[in-house]
Design a protein around this motif. Structure first.
Motif, PDB file in Angstrom:
ATOM      1  N   LEU A 379       0.848  -1.197   0.000  1.00 38.00           N
ATOM      2  CA  LEU A 379       0.000   0.000   0.000  1.00 38.00           C
ATOM      3  C   LEU A 379       0.875   1.235   0.000  1.00 38.00           C
ATOM      4  O   LEU A 379       1.814   1.341   0.786  1.00 38.00           O
ATOM      5  N   THR A 380       0.559   2.177  -0.903  1.00 34.50           N
ATOM      6  CA  THR A 380       1.283   3.444  -0.998  1.00 34.50           C
ATOM      7  C   THR A 380       0.283   4.593  -1.011  1.00 34.50           C
ATOM      8  O   THR A 380      -0.743   4.523  -1.694  1.00 34.50           O
ATOM      9  N   MET A 381       0.569   5.632  -0.271  1.00 38.44           N
ATOM     10  CA  MET A 381      -0.231   6.862  -0.310  1.00 38.44           C
ATOM     11  C   MET A 381       0.611   7.972  -0.933  1.00 38.44           C
ATOM     12  O   MET A 381       1.770   8.154  -0.548  1.00 38.44           O
ATOM     13  N   ARG A 382       0.030   8.687  -1.889  1.00 38.26           N
ATOM     14  CA  ARG A 382       0.730   9.802  -2.535  1.00 38.26           C
ATOM     15  C   ARG A 382      -0.101  11.073  -2.404  1.00 38.26           C
ATOM     16  O   ARG A 382      -1.223  11.148  -2.912  1.00 38.26           O
ATOM     17  N   ILE A 383       0.449  12.042  -1.701  1.00 35.27           N
ATOM     18  CA  ILE A 383      -0.197  13.349  -1.552  1.00 35.27           C
ATOM     19  C   ILE A 383       0.383  14.278  -2.606  1.00 35.27           C
ATOM     20  O   ILE A 383       1.602  14.437  -2.699  1.00 35.27           O
ATOM     21  N   GLN A 384      -0.484  14.896  -3.412  1.00 41.14           N
ATOM     22  CA  GLN A 384      -0.007  15.762  -4.490  1.00 41.14           C
ATOM     23  C   GLN A 384       0.485  17.084  -3.917  1.00 41.14           C
ATOM     24  O   GLN A 384      -0.248  17.834  -3.312  1.00 41.14           O
ATOM     25  N   ARG A 385       1.767  17.360  -4.154  1.00 40.16           N
ATOM     26  CA  ARG A 385       2.391  18.582  -3.655  1.00 40.16           C
ATOM     27  C   ARG A 385       2.391  19.666  -4.720  1.00 40.16           C
ATOM     28  O   ARG A 385       2.083  20.836  -4.434  1.00 40.16           O
ATOM     29  N   GLU A 400       8.923  13.813  -5.456  1.00 36.06           N
ATOM     30  CA  GLU A 400       8.368  13.969  -4.112  1.00 36.06           C
ATOM     31  C   GLU A 400       9.400  13.619  -3.045  1.00 36.06           C
ATOM     32  O   GLU A 400       9.467  14.271  -2.000  1.00 36.06           O
ATOM     33  N   ALA A 401      10.226  12.598  -3.296  1.00 38.08           N
ATOM     34  CA  ALA A 401      11.247  12.224  -2.319  1.00 38.08           C
ATOM     35  C   ALA A 401      12.192  13.390  -2.046  1.00 38.08           C
ATOM     36  O   ALA A 401      12.553  13.661  -0.894  1.00 38.08           O
ATOM     37  N   LEU A 402      12.600  14.095  -3.110  1.00 39.22           N
ATOM     38  CA  LEU A 402      13.493  15.249  -2.921  1.00 39.22           C
ATOM     39  C   LEU A 402      12.756  16.417  -2.291  1.00 39.22           C
ATOM     40  O   LEU A 402      13.347  17.201  -1.529  1.00 39.22           O
ATOM     41  N   ALA A 403      11.467  16.541  -2.578  1.00 41.40           N
ATOM     42  CA  ALA A 403      10.678  17.609  -1.951  1.00 41.40           C
ATOM     43  C   ALA A 403      10.569  17.371  -0.445  1.00 41.40           C
ATOM     44  O   ALA A 403      10.628  18.312   0.356  1.00 41.40           O
TER      45      ALA A 403
END
Length: 555
Positions: A379-385, A400-403
């Motif tokens: 399961l993965t959750m991705r929040i749009q930045r 996103e990882a670098l953000a």
């Protein structure tokens, strides 16, 4: 040869007046006799100086006591010094011998109380019991009904034992198991081979040191196995007899252990909202559940996350089997969301995007209907930045990882411009945000016509120049120029002091005559670049999204 000393004292208790019986010494081979009936029983005290395997022999045959003609039916029950029941022997003729019943029990040294009584309510008659001893055989040594008397067991070994009593038995064997670190434990329980295979139903229940149930598994005839996630610590495996047609019931169980990286897996404790695992954006969690002939507190997994502001959130779940279970979305109070609170799929993947307000939420994973056995999922959750980097963007994970590390800032309007060519000045600005990055000063900054001390990126450019990572071109640094893939290779190698690791990649469009060739090969040998169709494209400009990929792989 060891000598086993057993002393016995006989005391008969009746609901009616009966003659007193003198105490007798019970030596090995001697016979103790008495009368049994409803509410009439005999009690004996037995002491062992050392651990021993005790063979009890009970006389069977037909009883004609007082005009009754029926098979002898009595039971010998063993209690430990604390009067906890630890086993029993019942007369039977399943072995084909109609004259006697023989049964073995491994006993630890100590004192035991033995009660002889009628097995059925309306039966009565005379009993005769004798015993003999031999050295311990096997791993099941009584008493082991409680945690305090549990037999020690080691992961990876097989253990076998016996449980006593037909019908519903109170006998139980307990094993103490130490789990050294977080990991996946496999437990297999089965009835041992013998007569009437399949006539006994066993249950293995595991509890922790606080006696809280963790899981259980049942076995009837054929082996049953279960996989569970366990935290390091001490556990007790309690094996009991649920139902049986036999007075003696043999079982065996085996265990195996696979250590896991805890941060990549569910905790194994996330059985409800109160124990939900924290769900972080852009992180994949592995987990598994069971269904079928099992009782497992983790039959549903719960995850929790909090939004500090309104956001677009995407959930991606995969199962290794066709036909996914379902995701249930709950609010802070545990109620299912009114709109879009349920998601499922006929395939092995669920992708669900939601517009959520700030607040705390729970995600509950339920296995598919009819699941029988093991089901693994992630399961993965991705929040749009960034508004132009949706959750399913090809390079969302790297951007996103670098953000999250504070390296990718984006623009003030909330965009990232992933397809835009990255400027040299932005590369130095992003690299300078890496926590803990230290660049030694090897030389003094020189004057460049296009980078004065008033330039917004002067501090970063100065640091990288003095560290010998960049040189500029004559009197110009060209901060607003695009960066090529080969130039980026040199910057990354020098910044992070990368060295060759094994073989590089023989790209068709760059060779050793190119001054930047060695940097490209170092990147390739470290798995940071793979090229495309055998080419590296050294002179192509680097986009912001591709820079994120290069840097995320480097870090």
């Amino acid at each position: 040869m060891k000598k086993w000393a057993i002393s016995a004292f006989i005391l008969f208790t009746f609901t009616m007046l009966i003659p007193d019986v003198q105490a007798a010494s019970w030596q090995q081979g001697d016979v103790i006799k008495g009368y049994y009936a409803e509410n009439v029983y005999g009690t004996h005290s037995l002491s062992l100086e050392e651990d021993a395997r005790v063979e009890f022999s009970l006389v069977d045959g037909v009883n004609n006591y007082r005009g009754y003609s029926s098979p002898n039916s009595y039971i010998v029950i063993l209690f430990d010094s604390n009067d906890q029941r630890i086993g029993s022997i019942t007369t039977h003729q399943d072995d084909g011998d109609h004259s006697k019943t023989v049964q073995f029990i491994n006993l630890k040294k100590g004192t035991y109380h033995i009660k002889v009584s009628s097995y059925w309510v309306s039966t009565m008659g005379d009993y005769e019991v004798t015993y003999k001893t031999s050295p311990i055989e096997g791993t099941d040594v009584e008493p082991n009904n409680e945690n305090s008397t549990a037999n020690l067991s080691t992961i990876g070994n097989m253990y076998s034992g016996e449980l006593y009593g037909a019908g519903i038995s109170l006998d139980k064997d307990t094993y103490k198991v130490e789990i050294p670190k977080f990991g996946k434990v496999k437990v297999q329980l089965q009835e041992a081979t013998g007569m009437s295979l399949g006539s006994s139903e066993f249950k293995l229940e595991a509890v922790n040191e606080k006696n809280r149930k963790i899981f259980s598994v049942r076995s009837t005839g054929k082996p049953s196995e279960i996989f569970v996630l366990l935290q390091p610590g001490i556990y007790y495996f309690k094996i009991s007899l649920q139902n049986s047609l036999k007075p003696t019931n043999n079982y065996s169980f085996t265990t195996s252990f696979e250590p896991l990286v805890e941060k990549d897996w569910e905790s194994g404790r996330n059985i409800d909202e109160a124990n939900a695992d924290l769900l972080e954006s852009n992180k994949t969690y592995n987990g598994f559940l069971f269904g079928g002939n099992y009782s497992y507190d983790q039959s549903r997994d719960f995850y929790k996350f909090t939004l500090t502001k309104n956001a677009t959130v995407t959930f991606i779940a995969h199962s290794k089997r066709e036909g996914f279970g379902s995701l249930i979305f709950l609010d802070e109070t545990g109620w299912q969301l009114r709109s879009g609170g349920y998601a499922t799929s006929d395939t092995n993947t669920i992708i669900e995007t939601k517009e959520l307000s700030s607040g705390t939420y729970y995600v509950e994973y339920i296995p598919r209907y009819g699941l029988d056995g093991y089901e693994e999922y992630n399961l993965t959750m991705r929040i749009q930045r960034f508004t132009d980097v949706p959750a399913m963007h090809l390079y969302y994970e790297q951007i996103e990882a670098l953000a999250q590390l504070g390296i990718n800032k984006g623009y003030t309007d909330g965009t990232f411009h992933p397809n835009e060519a990255i400027k040299r000045k932005h590369v130095f600005a992003m690299l300078s945000r890496i926590d803990g990055l230290k660049l030694p000063k090897l030389r003094t900054m020189k004057n460049f016509k296009d980078v004065t001390t008033m330039h917004p990126n002067y501090p970063e450019i100065k640091t990288f120049y003095e560290a010998g990572i960049i040189d500029g071109s004559g009197l110009y640094m060209n901060p607003d120029m695009d960066l090529t893939r080969a130039q980026l290779a040199k910057i990354l190698v020098n910044t992070f002091h990368l060295k060759m690791k094994g073989e590089g990649i023989a790209f068709s469009d760059i060779n050793s005559t190119n001054s930047l060739y060695k940097y490209v090969q170092i990147l390739a040998s470290n798995g940071i670049t793979l090229g495309y169709n055998g080419k590296f494209m050294p002179d192509d400009t680097v986009t912001r999204q591709h820079f994120s990929v290069f840097l995320q792989r480097t870090l």
